[in-house]
Design an enzyme around this catalytic site. Structure first.
Site, PDB file in Angstrom:
ATOM      1  N   LYS A 186     -31.401  16.233  -3.384  1.00 59.05           N
ATOM      2  CA  LYS A 186     -30.615  16.437  -4.598  1.00 59.05           C
ATOM      3  C   LYS A 186     -30.341  15.109  -5.282  1.00 59.05           C
ATOM      4  O   LYS A 186     -29.987  14.171  -4.565  1.00 59.05           O
ATOM      5  CB  LYS A 186     -29.307  17.105  -4.183  1.00 59.05           C
ATOM      6  CG  LYS A 186     -28.238  17.154  -5.233  1.00 59.05           C
ATOM      7  CD  LYS A 186     -26.955  17.591  -4.601  1.00 59.05           C
ATOM      8  CE  LYS A 186     -25.862  17.545  -5.650  1.00 59.05           C
ATOM      9  NZ  LYS A 186     -24.574  17.793  -5.106  1.00 59.05           N
TER      10      LYS A 186
ATOM     11  N   GLU B 175     -32.367  10.103   6.351  1.00 59.13           N
ATOM     12  CA  GLU B 175     -31.139  10.914   6.354  1.00 59.13           C
ATOM     13  C   GLU B 175     -31.427  12.336   6.830  1.00 59.13           C
ATOM     14  O   GLU B 175     -30.644  12.933   7.558  1.00 59.13           O
ATOM     15  CB  GLU B 175     -30.521  10.950   4.953  1.00 59.13           C
ATOM     16  CG  GLU B 175     -29.878   9.643   4.532  1.00 59.13           C
ATOM     17  CD  GLU B 175     -28.510   9.417   5.169  1.00 59.13           C
ATOM     18  OE1 GLU B 175     -27.981  10.328   5.831  1.00 59.13           O
ATOM     19  OE2 GLU B 175     -27.970   8.316   4.998  1.00 59.13           O
TER      20      GLU B 175
ATOM     21  N   SER C 152     -26.519  19.827 -12.290  1.00 54.67           N
ATOM     22  CA  SER C 152     -25.897  20.098 -13.589  1.00 54.67           C
ATOM     23  C   SER C 152     -26.551  19.342 -14.746  1.00 54.67           C
ATOM     24  O   SER C 152     -26.791  19.902 -15.816  1.00 54.67           O
ATOM     25  CB  SER C 152     -24.407  19.772 -13.522  1.00 54.67           C
ATOM     26  OG  SER C 152     -24.204  18.421 -13.146  1.00 54.67           O
TER      27      SER C 152
ATOM     28  N   ARG D 253     -19.670   6.939  -6.441  1.00 54.39           N
ATOM     29  CA  ARG D 253     -19.904   7.327  -5.044  1.00 54.39           C
ATOM     30  C   ARG D 253     -20.988   6.480  -4.378  1.00 54.39           C
ATOM     31  O   ARG D 253     -21.616   6.914  -3.424  1.00 54.39           O
ATOM     32  CB  ARG D 253     -20.334   8.795  -4.988  1.00 54.39           C
ATOM     33  CG  ARG D 253     -19.381   9.764  -5.648  1.00 54.39           C
ATOM     34  CD  ARG D 253     -19.584  11.164  -5.091  1.00 54.39           C
ATOM     35  NE  ARG D 253     -19.046  12.209  -5.927  1.00 54.39           N
ATOM     36  CZ  ARG D 253     -17.750  12.477  -6.080  1.00 54.39           C
ATOM     37  NH1 ARG D 253     -16.844  11.733  -5.469  1.00 54.39           N
ATOM     38  NH2 ARG D 253     -17.362  13.477  -6.847  1.00 54.39           N
TER      39      ARG D 253
ATOM     40  N   LYS E  61     -29.220  13.000  -0.597  1.00 51.66           N
ATOM     41  CA  LYS E  61     -28.352  13.167  -1.772  1.00 51.66           C
ATOM     42  C   LYS E  61     -28.117  11.790  -2.400  1.00 51.66           C
ATOM     43  O   LYS E  61     -27.497  10.913  -1.786  1.00 51.66           O
ATOM     44  CB  LYS E  61     -27.020  13.809  -1.395  1.00 51.66           C
ATOM     45  CG  LYS E  61     -26.086  13.938  -2.608  1.00 51.66           C
ATOM     46  CD  LYS E  61     -24.850  14.758  -2.331  1.00 51.66           C
ATOM     47  CE  LYS E  61     -23.955  14.799  -3.569  1.00 51.66           C
ATOM     48  NZ  LYS E  61     -22.746  15.604  -3.358  1.00 51.66           N
TER      49      LYS E  61
ATOM     50  N   TYR F  79     -28.672  26.650 -11.540  1.00 48.22           N
ATOM     51  CA  TYR F  79     -27.762  27.409 -12.408  1.00 48.22           C
ATOM     52  C   TYR F  79     -28.526  28.455 -13.218  1.00 48.22           C
ATOM     53  O   TYR F  79     -27.922  29.296 -13.864  1.00 48.22           O
ATOM     54  CB  TYR F  79     -26.995  26.441 -13.326  1.00 48.22           C
ATOM     55  CG  TYR F  79     -26.184  25.435 -12.522  1.00 48.22           C
ATOM     56  CD1 TYR F  79     -24.944  25.784 -11.992  1.00 48.22           C
ATOM     57  CD2 TYR F  79     -26.678  24.156 -12.248  1.00 48.22           C
ATOM     58  CE1 TYR F  79     -24.217  24.887 -11.222  1.00 48.22           C
ATOM     59  CE2 TYR F  79     -25.966  23.249 -11.478  1.00 48.22           C
ATOM     60  CZ  TYR F  79     -24.737  23.617 -10.964  1.00 48.22           C
ATOM     61  OH  TYR F  79     -24.026  22.739 -10.193  1.00 48.22           O
TER      62      TYR F  79
ATOM     63  N   ARG G 142     -18.964  17.169 -13.102  1.00 46.38           N
ATOM     64  CA  ARG G 142     -17.617  16.578 -13.070  1.00 46.38           C
ATOM     65  C   ARG G 142     -16.702  17.330 -14.032  1.00 46.38           C
ATOM     66  O   ARG G 142     -15.519  17.504 -13.770  1.00 46.38           O
ATOM     67  CB  ARG G 142     -17.679  15.090 -13.443  1.00 46.38           C
ATOM     68  CG  ARG G 142     -18.629  14.270 -12.556  1.00 46.38           C
ATOM     69  CD  ARG G 142     -17.943  13.715 -11.330  1.00 46.38           C
ATOM     70  NE  ARG G 142     -18.892  13.431 -10.260  1.00 46.38           N
ATOM     71  CZ  ARG G 142     -19.571  12.292 -10.089  1.00 46.38           C
ATOM     72  NH1 ARG G 142     -19.369  11.292 -10.919  1.00 46.38           N
ATOM     73  NH2 ARG G 142     -20.404  12.142  -9.080  1.00 46.38           N
TER      74      ARG G 142
HETATM   75  C1  PBG Z   1     -19.864  17.333  -4.099  1.00 44.49           C
HETATM   76  C2  PBG Z   1     -20.943  17.868  -4.972  1.00 44.49           C
HETATM   77  C3  PBG Z   1     -21.383  17.360  -6.203  1.00 44.49           C
HETATM   78  C4  PBG Z   1     -22.378  18.215  -6.658  1.00 44.49           C
HETATM   79  C5  PBG Z   1     -22.538  19.219  -5.699  1.00 44.49           C
HETATM   80  N1  PBG Z   1     -21.646  18.967  -4.645  1.00 44.49           N
HETATM   81  C6  PBG Z   1     -20.868  16.218  -6.993  1.00 44.49           C
HETATM   82  C7  PBG Z   1     -21.091  14.839  -6.527  1.00 44.49           C
HETATM   83  O1  PBG Z   1     -21.625  14.571  -5.464  1.00 44.49           O
HETATM   84  O2  PBG Z   1     -20.688  13.930  -7.290  1.00 44.49           O
HETATM   85  C8  PBG Z   1     -23.132  18.080  -7.947  1.00 44.49           C
HETATM   86  C9  PBG Z   1     -23.863  19.299  -8.393  1.00 44.49           C
HETATM   87  C10 PBG Z   1     -24.331  19.238  -9.798  1.00 44.49           C
HETATM   88  O3  PBG Z   1     -24.271  18.192 -10.475  1.00 44.49           O
HETATM   89  O4  PBG Z   1     -24.823  20.274 -10.262  1.00 44.49           O
HETATM   90  N2  PBG Z   1     -18.845  18.320  -3.890  1.00 44.49           N
END
Ligand code: PBG
Length: 316
Positions: free
Chosen positions: A237, A222, A263, A206, A185, A302, A195
């Site tokens: 991801k 990882e 997203s 992050r 990730k 989605y 967000r």
């Molecule tokens: C953390 C989480 C995130 C996403 C899924 N789980 C946000 C992040 O890590 O900042 C992002 C998913 C997306 O952008 O579609 N709870």
């Protein structure tokens, strides 16, 4: 001939739909940066689960949008917190038709918006406290399993999170609850619209716990660590900018490998299509097929329902 000789194809069962559920909402609300995606009320969640089941997709991944947040993300472990309530509703509605999964991370529930709890260092700096966060994840995992989640999506990127949650579940006799580890990730700009979707309170970024987009080997490392700790599935991801990491992981992993097309990836396709710049449906199916080609066994998207409907109809 092309249909007959295609090396890879999409199947509805390998698609998972992420869903946002907003506490206190009387009806669903649109998300501006994700046209076609909404924050659900419990009623509209039920209806969407029905559509997802009818389309034959493999599962749904639930995210909670709580009314109140605090420093430790209390809503995440409260049986009456929105994510746990929504899980019970979804499980009752879904029956055996699809797998109900939950995001196991504190960011939606903390007032600072970080994935873990914070602590002050000797020099006075506020940082995410990895091991204190693991204690919260153990409790969150138990609350989610209790609510009926069948697959916990560990997305917080704390070191040791898979082992910690596995240990807590096993200690409570929850040996049948499976773990999906967000392994590769990356700290990504493509999470932007998410967000808005979860009304994030995040200050800063992050980069202290998510991976550096420059690192390919680290994604594989990882995944190896998470598998060692007991992950049932590992995930990469975002997806489209990380096909190399996905392919590496798929080649090496003894457990299923999933991809999450996030997203921002959704928003880019929708925005370009809305301008008439690309063929929307072809772009969606091409992007998803590229993830299967790179080695994804299943995909969080989605676009899951409409892609499943096209796939069931033989594709385009
Ligand atoms: C953390 C989480 C995130 C996403 C899924 N789980 C946000 C992040 O890590 O900042 C992002 C998913 C997306 O952008 O579609 N709870």
């Amino acid at each position: 001939m092309r249909r007959l000789t295609a090396e890879h194809r999409l199947h509805p069962a390998q698609l998972v739909l992420p869903l946002f559920v907003r506490e206190g909402a009387a009806e669903s609300r649109p998300i501006g940066s994700m046209p076609g995606v909404v924050q659900h009320s419990l009623d509209s969640l039920r209806a969407e689960i029905g559509r997802a089941a009818a389309a034959g997709i493999g599962g749904v991944m639930l995210f909670g949008v709580p009314e109140h947040k605090d420093a430790i993300g209390s809503g995440a472990t409260d049986p009456d917190g929105i994510l746990n309530v929504a899980t019970r509703v979804a499980v009752a509605e879904a029956g055996d038709a699809l797998v109900v999964q939950t995001d196991l991370c504190l960011d939606e529930f903390t007032d600072h918006g970080h994935c873990g709890v914070l602590a002050r260092t000797a020099s006075g700096e506020l940082v995410v406290d990895n091991d204190a966060s693991l204690e919260r994840y153990r409790d969150m995992g138990l609350a989610q399993a209790e609510a009926g989640s069948q697959l916990l999506g560990l997305s917080g990127m704390m070191d040791g999170q898979v082992a910690a949650v596995r240990d807590a579940l096993d200690g409570a006799g929850r040996t049948g609850t499976a773990l999906l580890a967000y392994s590769g990730k990356y700290a990504s700009a493509f999470y932007g619209p998410f967000r808005e979707a979860v009304v994030s309170s995040l200050q800063g970024d992050r980069r202290g716990y998510q991976l550096d987009p420059a690192n390919r080997r680290e994604g594989l490392r990882e995944a190896a660590l998470d598998i060692e700790e007991g992950a049932d599935i590992v995930m990469v991801k975002p997806a489209l900018s990380y096909l190399d990491v996905l392919a590496d992981t798929a080649a090496a992993s003894p457990v299923p490998v999933w991809a999450y097309t996030v997203s921002g990836e959704y928003a880019m396709i929708e925005a370009a299509a809305a301008n008439g710049w690309i063929d929307r449906e072809r772009a969606i199916d091409e992007a998803l097929t590229s993830l299967v080609r790179a080695g994804a066994d299943a995909i969080l998207t989605y676009h899951a329902i409409e892609a499943a409907e096209r796939a069931a109809g033989g594709g385009r």
